[in-house]
Design an enzyme around this catalytic site. Structure first.
Site, PDB file in Angstrom:
ATOM      1  N   ASP A  14      16.152 -24.657  20.458  1.00  0.00           N
ATOM      2  CA  ASP A  14      15.808 -25.316  19.054  1.00  0.00           C
ATOM      3  C   ASP A  14      14.559 -26.582  19.373  1.00  0.00           C
ATOM      4  O   ASP A  14      14.782 -27.617  18.267  1.00  0.00           O
ATOM      5  CB  ASP A  14      16.844 -26.543  19.223  1.00  0.00           C
ATOM      6  CG  ASP A  14      18.374 -24.746  19.115  1.00  0.00           C
ATOM      7  OD1 ASP A  14      18.207 -23.665  18.834  1.00  0.00           O
ATOM      8  OD2 ASP A  14      18.668 -25.325  19.930  1.00  0.00           O
ATOM      9  N   LYS A  17      10.447 -23.623  17.052  1.00  0.00           N
ATOM     10  CA  LYS A  17       9.066 -22.712  16.843  1.00  0.00           C
ATOM     11  C   LYS A  17       8.867 -21.919  15.546  1.00  0.00           C
ATOM     12  O   LYS A  17       7.882 -22.271  15.098  1.00  0.00           O
ATOM     13  CB  LYS A  17       9.486 -21.529  18.124  1.00  0.00           C
ATOM     14  CG  LYS A  17      10.192 -22.537  19.596  1.00  0.00           C
ATOM     15  CD  LYS A  17      10.508 -21.199  20.244  1.00  0.00           C
ATOM     16  CE  LYS A  17      11.818 -21.178  20.347  1.00  0.00           C
ATOM     17  NZ  LYS A  17      12.445 -22.257  20.156  1.00  0.00           N
ATOM     18  N   GLY A  41      17.886 -19.348  15.753  1.00  0.00           N
ATOM     19  CA  GLY A  41      17.696 -19.569  14.524  1.00  0.00           C
ATOM     20  C   GLY A  41      16.672 -19.763  14.677  1.00  0.00           C
ATOM     21  O   GLY A  41      16.785 -21.907  14.795  1.00  0.00           O
ATOM     22  N   HIS A  42      15.948 -19.578  13.611  1.00  0.00           N
ATOM     23  CA  HIS A  42      14.338 -20.236  13.632  1.00  0.00           C
ATOM     24  C   HIS A  42      14.332 -20.562  12.259  1.00  0.00           C
ATOM     25  O   HIS A  42      14.712 -20.276  10.528  1.00  0.00           O
ATOM     26  CB  HIS A  42      13.104 -19.124  13.906  1.00  0.00           C
ATOM     27  CG  HIS A  42      13.200 -19.252  14.961  1.00  0.00           C
ATOM     28  ND1 HIS A  42      12.126 -17.772  15.870  1.00  0.00           N
ATOM     29  CD2 HIS A  42      13.658 -19.537  16.333  1.00  0.00           C
ATOM     30  CE1 HIS A  42      12.463 -18.328  16.849  1.00  0.00           C
ATOM     31  NE2 HIS A  42      13.070 -19.225  17.441  1.00  0.00           N
ATOM     32  N   GLN A 224      14.666 -19.795  22.216  1.00  0.00           N
ATOM     33  CA  GLN A 224      15.019 -19.496  22.726  1.00  0.00           C
ATOM     34  C   GLN A 224      14.245 -20.756  23.543  1.00  0.00           C
ATOM     35  O   GLN A 224      13.177 -20.534  22.828  1.00  0.00           O
ATOM     36  CB  GLN A 224      15.700 -19.051  23.949  1.00  0.00           C
ATOM     37  CG  GLN A 224      17.099 -18.472  23.623  1.00  0.00           C
ATOM     38  CD  GLN A 224      17.172 -17.635  23.012  1.00  0.00           C
ATOM     39  OE1 GLN A 224      16.450 -16.430  23.407  1.00  0.00           O
ATOM     40  NE2 GLN A 224      17.747 -16.578  22.215  1.00  0.00           N
TER      41      GLN A 224
HETATM   42  P1  IMP Z   1      23.417 -16.660  24.928  1.00  0.00           P
HETATM   43  O1  IMP Z   1      22.117 -16.085  24.997  1.00  0.00           O
HETATM   44  O2  IMP Z   1      23.971 -16.630  23.851  1.00  0.00           O
HETATM   45  O3  IMP Z   1      24.231 -16.069  25.639  1.00  0.00           O
HETATM   46  O4  IMP Z   1      23.450 -17.718  25.420  1.00  0.00           O
HETATM   47  C1  IMP Z   1      23.259 -18.548  26.523  1.00  0.00           C
HETATM   48  C2  IMP Z   1      23.353 -19.970  26.627  1.00  0.00           C
HETATM   49  O5  IMP Z   1      21.443 -20.163  25.807  1.00  0.00           O
HETATM   50  C3  IMP Z   1      24.047 -20.494  25.864  1.00  0.00           C
HETATM   51  O6  IMP Z   1      24.160 -21.667  26.304  1.00  0.00           O
HETATM   52  C4  IMP Z   1      23.931 -21.132  23.871  1.00  0.00           C
HETATM   53  O7  IMP Z   1      24.050 -22.288  23.720  1.00  0.00           O
HETATM   54  C5  IMP Z   1      22.007 -20.858  24.604  1.00  0.00           C
HETATM   55  N1  IMP Z   1      20.923 -20.401  23.524  1.00  0.00           N
HETATM   56  C6  IMP Z   1      21.024 -19.346  23.343  1.00  0.00           C
HETATM   57  N2  IMP Z   1      20.192 -18.930  21.880  1.00  0.00           N
HETATM   58  C7  IMP Z   1      19.718 -20.357  22.173  1.00  0.00           C
HETATM   59  C8  IMP Z   1      19.237 -20.541  20.567  1.00  0.00           C
HETATM   60  O8  IMP Z   1      18.160 -19.724  19.973  1.00  0.00           O
HETATM   61  N3  IMP Z   1      18.693 -22.439  20.659  1.00  0.00           N
HETATM   62  C9  IMP Z   1      19.592 -22.974  21.919  1.00  0.00           C
HETATM   63  N4  IMP Z   1      19.853 -22.496  22.761  1.00  0.00           N
HETATM   64  C10 IMP Z   1      20.746 -20.745  22.566  1.00  0.00           C
END
Ligand code: IMP
Length: 421
Positions: A14, A17, A41-42, A224
């Protein structure tokens, strides 16, 4: 000689990017996503409109820019179809400048079922996953059971799907969850595959390497952040892919010899969604003020983000792991109106002071350096020479701590609110 630049997040995701890829994309012939999936989520703002992209690269709004969803990405075809149709409703024709790797793995409805089942079974220890099926899909990939985009063109696709579904139901049972998916979800899945089949699905590694032979440049867009990397993040509270620079080579089929710049994006403070250690987290009114001023709510799940001061130990670690060549500081405007700002410059760890990231980040206590804040509204500034002295001091402190230049400061969500240093 053509090259590939990488742009990635240095914190827990977040960082903003999407906005920067959109701003920089005119300098590149191709923007390519190399990992992650619809957990990302970009968000991009321009011409008074707001778009949130989850799987499609952020260069899609520029017609002349080709966009690649690389082999390292996991695709939920239903969400992918929604993204495509949102773009079409806004007047774009993504089928013209989008290419999808045949090697990218597919997220099935039962992967989402398993994500929820696994989180439920973990109880208090849950990861705080986005529940988009990311972890189970990468597990099937590395377990050599996954289904790839290329499989949907094969005659035995449905057989493969049914076999994997039965396996997933067995796992769900072992996790004390109902082995059930809504038939509508399954119908939507199969319908969305028809949409995927109409798009350009190909061996994108050839396209990307040929583009470079033609002397054109590529921007690899990370999702991420580095602290969520499966290798170097705050394991087990991480995502399941390689979010760091090396992931761009693996996730696209580009040689490390081709990588030029590694642009590291960070927020002027820190946020995190989901569970896991966060040493500089502020659970008080200051944290709430950052959340309110920064509208820190997840663009994928809507969850409030945890907020805290900038952690320079963690930032330095991410700079090192990625070989960052230049930094970009986002959401600087959000820090206006604080008397003083704290920067974490070392950790107290097992009775000693360290500037290294330990394997277990939950064992540390942050040690801060305080700096004066500023009150000016940065969102209206159009040139870096208008920025307050205190912000320059903040910038120089970070540059000197990380031994890396900050080349860009973002002062708002719009394309214009981007000041180059
Ligand atoms: P997952 O990738 O959905 O399995 O989530 C694993 C961890 O990464 C969790 O703590 C999510 O909140 C975090 N996470 C996954 N994708 C994002 C992102 O795009 N932004 C921020 N946190 C993320």
């Amino acid at each position: 000689m053509s090259y590939t630049d990488i742009l990635l997040g240095l914190q827990w995701g977040d960082e903003g990017k999407g906005k920067i890829v959109d701003v920089l994309s005119h300098s590149y012939s191709v923007v390519a996503r190399f990992q992650g999936g619809p957990n990302a989520g970009h968000t991009i703002h321009f011409d008074g409109k707001k778009f949130v992209l989850h799987t499609i690269p952020s260069g899609i709004f520029r017609e002349e820019c080709q966009n690649v969803v690389g082999n390292g990405v996991v695709i939920d075809p239903v969400r992918f179809e929604h993204e495509i149709s949102n773009l079409r409703s806004a007047g774009y024709q993504p089928e013209h400048n989008l290419r999808i790797s045949l090697r990218a793995h597919l997220i099935l409805p039962t992967h989402r079922l398993l994500d929820a089942a696994s989180e439920k079974a973990k109880g208090k220890e849950k990861i705080g996953s986005t529940l988009r099926g990311i972890g189970p899909t990468y597990m099937d990939k590395t377990g050599r059971n996954g289904i790839r985009v290329g499989d949907i063109f094969q005659a035995d696709f449905e057989k493969k799907y049914q076999k994997l579904k039965i396996k997933h139901f067995d796992i769900a049972r072992s996790l004390q969850s109902d082995p059930f998916i809504d038939p509508k979800e399954e119908d939507d899945f199969f319908t969305s595959l028809d949409n995927l089949r109409t798009l350009k699905c190909e061996n994108t590694e050839y396209f990307l390497n040929q583009i470079q032979i033609q002397g054109k440049n590529i921007l690899a867009e990370g999702a991420q952040g580095s602290l969520l990397d499966i290798e170097f993040g705050t394991y087990p509270f991480v995502t399941s892919s390689n979010t760091t620079a090396a992931g761009a080579c693996n996730g696209l089929g580009i040689s490390p010899r081709r990588i030029n710049k590694v642009m590291g994006i960070f927020k002027a403070y820190t946020t995190r969604v989901g569970s896991g250690p966060f040493p500089t987290e502020l659970l008080d009114l200051t944290g709430q003020k950052i959340r309110d001023q920064g509208a820190e709510y997840g663009s994928t799940t809507g969850r409030p983000r945890r907020c805290g001061w900038l952690d320079l130990v963690a930032l330095n670690y991410a700079v090192m792991i990625n070989g960052v060549t230049n930094l970009m500081m986002m959401k600087s405007d959000v820090l206006s109106g604080f008397d003083s700002l704290q920067l974490c410059t070392s950790y107290q760890h097992h009775n000693s002071n360290t500037s290294e990231m330990p394997m277990n980040l939950s064992e540390v206590r942050p040690i801060y350096t305080s700096m004066p804040g500023w009150n000016q509204d940065l969102t209206i500034m159009t040139h870096s020479n208008q920025l307050p002295t205190e912000l320059f001091d903040y910038i120089h402190f970070i540059e000197s701590f990380t031994s890396t230049p900050i080349s860009l400061v973002s002062v708002g969500p719009g394309r214009q609110q981007t000041l180059f240093l």
